[in-house]
Enzyme design. Structure first.
Site, PDB file in Angstrom:
ATOM      1  N   SER A 272       0.259  -1.729 -32.489  1.00  0.00           N
ATOM      2  CA  SER A 272       0.694  -2.690 -33.498  1.00  0.00           C
ATOM      3  C   SER A 272       0.193  -2.271 -34.863  1.00  0.00           C
ATOM      4  O   SER A 272      -0.817  -1.575 -34.997  1.00  0.00           O
ATOM      5  CB  SER A 272       0.151  -4.086 -33.178  1.00  0.00           C
ATOM      6  N   ASP A 273       0.903  -2.712 -35.902  1.00  0.00           N
ATOM      7  CA  ASP A 273       0.291  -2.670 -37.220  1.00  0.00           C
ATOM      8  C   ASP A 273      -0.761  -3.769 -37.263  1.00  0.00           C
ATOM      9  O   ASP A 273      -0.894  -4.572 -36.333  1.00  0.00           O
ATOM     10  CB  ASP A 273       1.348  -2.856 -38.315  1.00  0.00           C
ATOM     11  N   TYR A 274      -1.502  -3.815 -38.339  1.00  0.00           N
ATOM     12  CA  TYR A 274      -2.680  -4.674 -38.454  1.00  0.00           C
ATOM     13  C   TYR A 274      -2.334  -6.141 -38.189  1.00  0.00           C
ATOM     14  O   TYR A 274      -1.593  -6.759 -38.950  1.00  0.00           O
ATOM     15  CB  TYR A 274      -3.264  -4.498 -39.853  1.00  0.00           C
ATOM     16  N   THR A 275      -2.819  -6.695 -37.083  1.00  0.00           N
ATOM     17  CA  THR A 275      -2.625  -8.091 -36.644  1.00  0.00           C
ATOM     18  C   THR A 275      -1.156  -8.484 -36.518  1.00  0.00           C
ATOM     19  O   THR A 275      -0.819  -9.660 -36.632  1.00  0.00           O
ATOM     20  CB  THR A 275      -3.355  -9.092 -37.566  1.00  0.00           C
ATOM     21  N   ALA A 276      -0.268  -7.529 -36.269  1.00  0.00           N
ATOM     22  CA  ALA A 276       1.156  -7.852 -36.190  1.00  0.00           C
ATOM     23  C   ALA A 276       1.454  -8.809 -35.041  1.00  0.00           C
ATOM     24  O   ALA A 276       2.368  -9.632 -35.127  1.00  0.00           O
ATOM     25  CB  ALA A 276       1.978  -6.581 -36.050  1.00  0.00           C
TER      26      ALA A 276
END
Length: 729
Positions: A272-276
């Site tokens: 995932s991207d950051y906290t996606a």
């Protein structure tokens, strides 16, 4: 597609068989590296754990990867805890956002794409990998391969521009450069094409916004650079923040599983991207944190970055049967196989050598490469009266807020650059002059505000000079993540400075610093010469001086269209034809704006050098191409000037009739030629049916028989076409 990274590795299966549910979930967690934090302000919400807490997580087998830490010595300690003190001894992946350089900073990716030299990007990515792995990093969250057709979106600076063909070439080159020939080598840096997918198509160019996109556009424009990156050997993919037609990309089963796993047979890891995954709740796509975890994981997202959702909720989801154990095992197997593929299971301390980190023997070569990459990225838009190159005995006024600035050299997403080695414009220009007494330097204004007495001082310097180098543009923080703009113009204070300096009548060379295409106005637009210098990195000053004084003839070409006005966005050269095209025959009722034609101020592919290049007619060797045959397209390109030139010869195609309306032109090839004065060379391209394929109206992919226009030209808006016919099978 790449082969599966050791899918049958006995060690992977042995580890998997011995892991507890919590240990399996732990391998899917990516967390901020607070043991060796280097840039704690990048994601401040991540910095809630101290080093002891992170090491305890590692000791408990609760960490698959750590990100944005740096340093070999402390990396050794992280890995020692993982290998010697955790129950199963599984090493940790050490990752970072290393986008366009490590200690040595290269041009922003958009600028480097202007070189039209994928081999150059491969070299700078290789140098970046050497420096990053020496600092204890295994894995980079790059390259960004998003196609950006709206210049209001700030993250276009991280990609290769508006064209898919060019984007594919640079995506593959950067993956090859980062990873090298052997993934297990100490200087191999695992690449991660991002952001999957459609992030560059956010509505209104506003970061994190929704995406409404036709299936054909998704498949023809935005997916191919990812496929090119995976074909080049990438074994990790990062998800995007945006939704696509209402379904968030980070929980999009049709894309993460349907396209990646089933169509492309991708064997690697999806992170995932950051906290996606956390953001699925804010999207309104998940009811709560637990539901967000379930949706993201079942869609095909293997690793969760920083949210902690997988650790908090996956065990219970597996125990309840909502997430099958087999699905969890498959994700863990991919993560462990990735660690095996880069050699961590054989050597957990790979790329963690303090002696190698301290070695500076590569710096001279990397600085030379940075200088060459920077000057090859510069684009000459305009050169009225052959003002450039400048004579070294000319009296020069270097004016503008970037003249001696050191804080806006590197560009967005540069966390680890060695600022002590950055070369300012003033330093570079002075170093190129035999007598720097001919140079006067005046700031004139700040980046975003007037400076008391600044314009007066600049005007006085301009009147004393024979030529002005006007160093203006965007502040560095105007481009990159979360830096969308409604008006892509210079700050008013800089525009006022430009108007005042131009009013003196002294010839002006604009040195434009930017992370996107800009709508140039007034004195900047009308300057006698304009150089697009992007954010060029460590060797900025020397590279600009090389071009200004003619030691290097500019060879860059625009990877994005420069509009007449911000209101034209989104604007891209390869737009579909309309039923009311822009034609001289109709004065009003056609595709245009009241204020401007439906054209670019400077089109995709445009760029000048210091010589005069002539193109002969585009010719095809045969009027028709058999269904399984090829057509040869050729033209003669001649250097009619008296200087050596490097010319980017571009091949464009237009499908005249299709089951879906086709773009007015599409780039299908390019070649950079070095031509001596007077030298002529025949340039030959071959086209096959595969290069004419697109997503048809029925959803299938293929070419359709019919008539095609083809150009060999210096830009997307020049040249006269030849024509050929693709015959039916």
């Amino acid at each position: 597609m790449p082969s599966d990274p050791k899918p049958t590795d006995a060690r992977v299966e042995s580890l998997l068989a011995r892991m507890t549910l919590e240990e399996k979930v732990g391998q899917l967690g990516v967390f901020a590296d607070m043991v060796r934090p280097f840039a704690p302000d990048v994601n401040p919400d991540a910095n809630v754990h101290n080093a002891a807490e992170v090491l305890e997580q590692v000791r408990a087998g609760g960490v698959g990867a750590l990100f944005n830490g740096v340093g070999a010595a402390q990396g050794l300690e992280i890995q020692r805890v993982a290998v010697e003190e955790s129950r199963l001894g599984i090493p940790v992946l050490l990752a970072a956002d290393v986008i366009h350089g490590m200690r040595t900073v290269f041009p922003i990716p958009l600028g480097e794409a202007a070189s039209f030299e994928p081999a150059l990007a491969e070299r700078t990515a290789r140098a970046t990998a050497v420096e990053a792995t020496a600092a204890g990093i295994h894995w980079t969250y790059a390259p960004a391969v998003d196609i950006a057709r709206d210049q209001r979106w700030g993250r276009g600076a991280e990609g290769a521009g508006e064209d898919t063909f060019l984007g594919c070439a640079f995506a593959a080159a950067r993956v090859r450069g980062f990873q090298g020939q052997d993934l297990r080598a100490a200087d191999s840096l695992l690449a991660t094409p991002k952001h999957f997918v459609g992030y560059g198509a956010v509505a209104a160019g506003m970061d994190y916004n929704y995406v409404e996109i036709a299936e054909g556009t998704l498949r023809d424009v935005h997916l191919p650079p990812f496929e090119a990156a995976l074909d080049a050997g990438a074994l990790a993919v990062m998800t995007a923040f945006n939704d696509i037609n209402g379904v968030p990309a980070s929980a999009n089963h049709a894309l993460l599983t349907g396209v990646l796993r089933e169509q492309w047979r991708f064997p690697g890891v999806v992170v995932s991207d950051y906290t996606a995954d956390m953001e699925l709740v804010a999207h309104g796509y998940a009811e709560d944190d637990r539901d967000a975890t379930r949706r993201a994981f079942l869609a095909g997202m293997d690793m969760s970055m920083q949210s902690g959702f997988y650790a908090a909720h996956l065990p219970a989801l597996v125990e309840s049967g909502e997430v099958p154990m087999a699905a969890l095992d498959a994700a863990v197997r991919r993560v462990l196989s990735l660690k095996a593929a880069i050699g961590l299971l054989d050597d957990p301390y790979r790329s963690l050598d303090p002696a190698r980190e301290a070695d500076t023997s590569h710096l001279a070569a990397h600085e030379a490469l940075a200088r060459d990459a920077a000057r090859r990225s510069i684009v000459l838009l305009r050169n009225e009266g052959e003002l450039l190159p400048l004579r070294r005995d000319a009296r020069i006024a270097l004016v503008g807020p970037f003249a001696r600035d050191t804080d806006n050299i590197e560009g967005c997403w540069t966390l680890f650059g060695d600022k002590s080695r950055y070369v300012t414009l003033e330093s570079g220009i002075r170093a190129a002059l035999p007598d720097d007494a001919v140079l006067e330097v005046v700031d004139g204004c700040a980046l975003e505000a007037p400076m008391e007495g600044g314009i007066e001082a600049a005007v006085a310097a301009a009147r004393r000079a024979g030529v002005v180098l006007l160093a203006v543009g965007e502040p560095q923080r105007y481009s990159g993540e979360a830096q969308s703009r409604t008006r892509i113009v210079l700050p008013p204070a800089q525009q006022a400075l430009a108007e005042a300096v131009a009013a003196t009548g002294t010839p002006v060379v604009v040195l434009l610093r930017n992370g996107r295409a800009l709508a140039l106005e007034g004195a900047v637009r009308d300057a006698q010469a304009i150089l697009v210098t992007w954010f060029l990195g460590s060797q900025t000053g020397h590279a600009v001086a090389d071009v200004v004084f003619g030691d290097y003839s500019p060879s860059g070409r625009l990877p994005v269209s420069f509009p007449h006005d911000s209101g034209q966005q989104p604007f891209f050269y390869n737009h579909p034809r309309t039923g009311r095209p822009e034609t001289p025959a109709m004065s009003e009722f056609k595709a245009r704006w009241r204020e401007y034609p439906n054209t670019a101020l400077y089109p995709f592919g445009h760029g000048l050098g210091y010589s005069r290049i002539e193109y002969g007619a585009t010719c095809v060797d045969a009027p028709a191409m058999a269904w399984d045959g090829r057509v040869v397209v050729r033209a003669t390109v001649r250097n009619a000037g008296d200087r050596v030139a490097e010319e980017v010869v571009q091949l464009y195609v237009h499908d005249r009739v299709g089951s879906r309306v086709r773009p007015v032109r599409e780039l299908k090839g390019f070649r950079k030629l070095r031509l001596q004065p007077g030298e002529a060379r025949e340039v030959v391209f071959e086209l096959s049916r595969a290069q004419l394929a697109f997503t048809c109206a029925d959803g299938s992919r293929g070419a359709e028989p019919g008539t095609f226009d083809v150009w060999i030209a210096p830009s997307s808006a020049t040249g006269e076409p030849a024509r050929f016919e693709l015959l039916p099978p």
